[in-house]
Motif scaffolding. Sequence first.
Motif, PDB file in Angstrom:
ATOM      1  N   ARG A  28       0.740  -1.202  -0.041  1.00 21.70           N
ATOM      2  CA  ARG A  28      -0.129   0.078  -0.180  1.00 21.70           C
ATOM      3  C   ARG A  28       0.963   1.635  -0.061  1.00 21.70           C
ATOM      4  O   ARG A  28       0.512   1.823   0.120  1.00 21.70           O
ATOM      5  N   ASN A  31       0.156   3.915  -2.991  1.00 18.64           N
ATOM      6  CA  ASN A  31      -0.520   3.709  -3.850  1.00 18.64           C
ATOM      7  C   ASN A  31      -1.785   4.646  -3.447  1.00 18.64           C
ATOM      8  O   ASN A  31      -1.970   4.956  -2.575  1.00 18.64           O
ATOM      9  N   LEU A  33      -5.399   4.207  -2.661  1.00 19.10           N
ATOM     10  CA  LEU A  33      -6.575   3.662  -2.002  1.00 19.10           C
ATOM     11  C   LEU A  33      -7.852   4.095  -2.890  1.00 19.10           C
ATOM     12  O   LEU A  33      -8.559   5.165  -3.654  1.00 19.10           O
ATOM     13  N   SER A  35     -10.355   1.604  -3.373  1.00 21.60           N
ATOM     14  CA  SER A  35     -11.886   0.701  -2.889  1.00 21.60           C
ATOM     15  C   SER A  35     -11.583  -0.009  -1.299  1.00 21.60           C
ATOM     16  O   SER A  35     -10.839  -0.499  -1.019  1.00 21.60           O
ATOM     17  N   THR A  36     -12.681   0.621  -1.076  1.00 23.38           N
ATOM     18  CA  THR A  36     -12.839   0.533   0.650  1.00 23.38           C
ATOM     19  C   THR A  36     -14.182  -0.483   0.621  1.00 23.38           C
ATOM     20  O   THR A  36     -15.432   0.591   0.451  1.00 23.38           O
ATOM     21  N   ASP A  57     -12.447  -2.399 -10.968  1.00 23.03           N
ATOM     22  CA  ASP A  57     -11.805  -1.562 -11.277  1.00 23.03           C
ATOM     23  C   ASP A  57     -13.282  -1.110 -12.837  1.00 23.03           C
ATOM     24  O   ASP A  57     -12.431  -1.586 -13.557  1.00 23.03           O
ATOM     25  N   LEU A 107      -9.338  -3.267   1.555  1.00 22.90           N
ATOM     26  CA  LEU A 107      -8.659  -2.015   1.416  1.00 22.90           C
ATOM     27  C   LEU A 107      -8.388  -2.885   0.406  1.00 22.90           C
ATOM     28  O   LEU A 107      -7.674  -3.591  -0.201  1.00 22.90           O
ATOM     29  N   ILE A 108      -8.223  -2.105  -1.614  1.00 21.32           N
ATOM     30  CA  ILE A 108      -8.424  -2.198  -2.156  1.00 21.32           C
ATOM     31  C   ILE A 108      -6.514  -0.710  -2.988  1.00 21.32           C
ATOM     32  O   ILE A 108      -7.366  -0.113  -2.715  1.00 21.32           O
ATOM     33  N   PHE A 109      -5.717  -1.795  -3.134  1.00 28.95           N
ATOM     34  CA  PHE A 109      -4.861   0.200  -3.482  1.00 28.95           C
ATOM     35  C   PHE A 109      -4.231  -0.207  -5.040  1.00 28.95           C
ATOM     36  O   PHE A 109      -4.416  -1.806  -5.686  1.00 28.95           O
ATOM     37  N   SER A 110      -4.023   0.615  -5.739  1.00 31.52           N
ATOM     38  CA  SER A 110      -3.203   1.079  -6.894  1.00 31.52           C
ATOM     39  C   SER A 110      -2.642   2.110  -7.720  1.00 31.52           C
ATOM     40  O   SER A 110      -2.311   3.033  -6.672  1.00 31.52           O
ATOM     41  N   ASN A 112      -0.497   5.086  -8.027  1.00 31.06           N
ATOM     42  CA  ASN A 112      -0.852   6.369  -7.824  1.00 31.06           C
ATOM     43  C   ASN A 112      -0.341   6.554  -9.069  1.00 31.06           C
ATOM     44  O   ASN A 112       0.964   7.428  -8.865  1.00 31.06           O
TER      45      ASN A 112
END
Length: 113
Positions: A28, A31, A33, A35-36, A57, A107-110, A112
Amino acid sequence: MKSVVVLVCLLVIAVQINEAKDLVLGTRVNNLLISTEKLVVKGIPLFRRDKDYVYIDSKQRLIKGIIARDLSRTDAEVTVTSGGVGATNVTLHFKSGRGDGLNYLILIFSQNS
């Protein structure tokens, strides 16, 4: 000697209470965030509960990190059944302990950008 035994017993109890099977994949750090979600499923005595969580996504961003945190600290298990880190989608399969429900924060991170 008696106080040492009591201290050891309290330490063992504390470890058992805080033992949960959280899922942490990727990173994370630096990156975004994207989606929560909170997943809650009520428990049924003597039965295990199964639930699939699907995230796709809409902007086709690659997933860089996934965290599924067990908020109830139960014996539930999480596995990735498709997609995941490096893909634009992920399917997580949750399986509760016998008689327990599910209470997870996802929690999903992509990247930045």
